[in-house]
Design a protein around this motif. Sequence first.
Motif, PDB file in Angstrom:
ATOM      1  N   TYR A 145       0.944  -1.654  -0.081  1.00 16.35           N
ATOM      2  CA  TYR A 145       0.203  -0.008  -0.130  1.00 16.35           C
ATOM      3  C   TYR A 145       0.898   1.333  -0.160  1.00 16.35           C
ATOM      4  O   TYR A 145       1.455   1.488   0.743  1.00 16.35           O
ATOM      5  CB  TYR A 145      -1.040   0.024   1.837  1.00 16.35           C
ATOM      6  CG  TYR A 145      -1.644   1.352   1.038  1.00 16.35           C
ATOM      7  CD1 TYR A 145      -2.430   1.672   0.707  1.00 16.35           C
ATOM      8  CD2 TYR A 145      -1.384   2.455   2.963  1.00 16.35           C
ATOM      9  CE1 TYR A 145      -3.151   2.815   0.522  1.00 16.35           C
ATOM     10  CE2 TYR A 145      -2.084   3.249   2.559  1.00 16.35           C
ATOM     11  CZ  TYR A 145      -3.087   3.277   1.707  1.00 16.35           C
ATOM     12  OH  TYR A 145      -3.883   4.394   1.572  1.00 16.35           O
ATOM     13  N   GLU A 147       0.679   5.319   0.314  1.00 17.67           N
ATOM     14  CA  GLU A 147       0.295   6.433   0.138  1.00 17.67           C
ATOM     15  C   GLU A 147       1.349   7.508  -0.056  1.00 17.67           C
ATOM     16  O   GLU A 147       1.850   8.185   0.968  1.00 17.67           O
ATOM     17  CB  GLU A 147      -0.642   6.522   1.825  1.00 17.67           C
ATOM     18  CG  GLU A 147      -2.111   7.700   1.801  1.00 17.67           C
ATOM     19  CD  GLU A 147      -1.874   7.575   2.942  1.00 17.67           C
ATOM     20  OE1 GLU A 147      -2.787   6.520   3.671  1.00 17.67           O
ATOM     21  OE2 GLU A 147      -2.312   8.414   3.586  1.00 17.67           O
ATOM     22  N   TYR A 189      -2.283   5.930  -3.813  1.00 17.56           N
ATOM     23  CA  TYR A 189      -3.330   6.531  -3.148  1.00 17.56           C
ATOM     24  C   TYR A 189      -2.512   7.840  -2.721  1.00 17.56           C
ATOM     25  O   TYR A 189      -0.617   8.238  -2.360  1.00 17.56           O
ATOM     26  CB  TYR A 189      -3.625   5.687  -1.588  1.00 17.56           C
ATOM     27  CG  TYR A 189      -4.152   4.462  -2.456  1.00 17.56           C
ATOM     28  CD1 TYR A 189      -5.673   4.566  -2.984  1.00 17.56           C
ATOM     29  CD2 TYR A 189      -3.233   3.461  -3.128  1.00 17.56           C
ATOM     30  CE1 TYR A 189      -5.906   3.239  -3.606  1.00 17.56           C
ATOM     31  CE2 TYR A 189      -3.907   2.068  -2.967  1.00 17.56           C
ATOM     32  CZ  TYR A 189      -5.141   1.992  -3.758  1.00 17.56           C
ATOM     33  OH  TYR A 189      -5.537   1.321  -3.788  1.00 17.56           O
TER      34      TYR A 189
END
Lengths: 391, 391
Positions: free
Chosen positions: A357, A359, B87
């Motif tokens: 992930y 970010e 993201y």
Amino acid sequence: MISSTRIREALLENGLDILVASSPQNVFYLSGLESLTQRLLGQKAFAIWQTDLSNPIIVLPAVDASIIVDANIPYNSIYTYGNFFLYEGTDISPSDRTVQTIKNENNFESPISALLSAINSLPLTSSKIAIETSGFSFTEFDEIRKRIAPKIEAADDLLSDLRQIKNKGEVKCLKQAVEINQNAIENAIKTVEFGMAEHDLARSYESELISQGAYPLFTAIGFGSHGAYPHAVPGTRTLQYGDLIRFDVGCTYSNYSSDIARTFSFGEPDPILQRKYEVLNGSMDHGIDLLCDGVSTDIIFNGVIDYVNEHGPDLFPTFDRNHVGHGIGIDVYDHPTISPGMGTLKSGMVLCIEPPYYELGTAGIQVEDEVHITSNGAKRFSHCHPDLLII
Amino acid sequence: MISSTRIREALLENGLDILVASSPQNVFYLSGLESLTQRLLGQKAFAIWQTDLSNPIIVLPAVDASIIVDANIPYNSIYTYGNFFLYEGTDISPSDRTVQTIKNENNFESPISALLSAINSLPLTSSKIAIETSGFSFTEFDEIRKRIAPKIEAADDLLSDLRQIKNKGEVKCLKQAVEINQNAIENAIKTVEFGMAEHDLARSYESELISQGAYPLFTAIGFGSHGAYPHAVPGTRTLQYGDLIRFDVGCTYSNYSSDIARTFSFGEPDPILQRKYEVLNGSMDHGIDLLCDGVSTDIIFNGVIDYVNEHGPDLFPTFDRNHVGHGIGIDVYDHPTISPGMGTLKSGMVLCIEPPYYELGTAGIQVEDEVHITSNGAKRFSHCHPDLLII
């Protein structure tokens, strides 16, 4: 180490007389040869199998003859090309004699003439041979087509398929590569201190690989928000309290790759990042639990993605990935990719499972473990910590 | 670091509108990009120059967008292909924003469609473009031919020619790579002791490279008669008194290569081997003395070979080599090769000069130094010892 039986069976199943590898990876796979001249200078080497052979035929530059002897590579016959001046002292050993013989016997002017002679030395029982295309230029491949009677088809996909299932020797190397990679991360992390630069941690990790007999393949290490850059290049950013440290690192050991990822927190982490880590780690565990002989890539992909979305609706935007893993072997991305529609996973595959992930502005969180699918289920080569490790 | 002026001049001289690089080495040469996805996973990246551009157009996988930002690579425009999920946190920096913009703007489904869009965005003043062929399969190249109006020619040779002349930034990297390589050999040799194995010395050498920020490229180290194997793979052979130790070793630093060779004696050497060393070393010095802008490769080749044959008629069988050196740069063998008929050497080239002698059953003796040809003659980056160093 060579999967001789699998190779011969694949030839028979596909109605092929001959299989020729032309890339460094596939020449190594079919013969065990790592030609320095091919890898570094882009010269040609080939490995050739035919159903009746118990060992491959090898075509290589004359200067590489000694590599065959050093690596004790079994072969049916060897064809060399180019000249190389190797003198003889008064007291040469049987090994020295072998080097000289390999270099001089069946010596040809060009790699293509050596390859054609090797192929034409074999009896043909059908009319199809498969040659990996990637080691040739357009004109070279045309020349080969003109000078060989049977129909030629591209062997690239067949070789990728073959390499998906690992034999015992390959599994041993892959497992060892993972152990070294894990040790190197763990030892490097012991050197972490406030204010150190990313590139110092990278160097520390890579030194640990070398001291254990492996080689660095790629070293993505990022602190804090730089860890959110997918292929973070370790730079001058210095470590601050509360930073996450993301490792996505690869090495090779005996020509086999390892690719694992770990995330650590330097000091107390933000509680949200801590929970995100746990969900991602849980999704990887869940994906690994689902791995077994006969499962489809869709089940694994959806299993991992759905796990994150179900366990972290307050933590993540809708979690999405192109893939959640890949095969690993001689290449760091061997087939198959773990994304929808990639077919069935089989016993003998070695896979990486990874739900990272990224970010921007915050951090990268990544865990990636390696797993061997056996008839008794998935066996892990590596183990992530269930909780975010605070250092 | 990019040789922008040279590149644009080459386009004009050859009546070309556009130059496209497709191999990792040439993409790096034309743009400074080292795409991890191209190097490790074999995916595609391209760098495109046109005479009117002050920076290249870059085509790369979306996942590699952060590499552009990390390496601070100047570009005219960027085309990406493939999707990648990145993201955004609440507090993203201008750099983070740039990564996201690069990834999302001009995003295409495939590398070929991205490449075609990039090319078709440029005005054409002539009707010829040059594309490096090595990064394409046969069918991909055919597709490009069909979808581009101007005549396409292969850019492979043009790019090799361009890369022969090094600019200041390249020379700096090459010099640094040599310094690290020399230091690593010198530090490794301090660890030598009776009975140590070749692979331990190799590991010691490679660790020294890493600790100085370089990477091992190839490590041929052989003791005694094993040193006569041209690409000696460091193994379990142990060091004995009187053994010669041959290093032929390469590393990369900031993507530039170093390749040097050194021979040492462990204890008092055989006087004949000592004299052979001196003649070979003298021939290398002689070759380097002959290097200057405008000299032909024939002069250097014959100078080195003749020196050995004249100074060691009692020491060597007729001394022969295919070449006595090569260019060095991003590749360890850049053009030109120093063998007869390879043309004229020019100011700006960086070369390795190497007259090795391999005697099976006895030893390998090799010296290899790196040299920069300037308008004021040849400047050495490295220096061999005139006498065989006894350790």
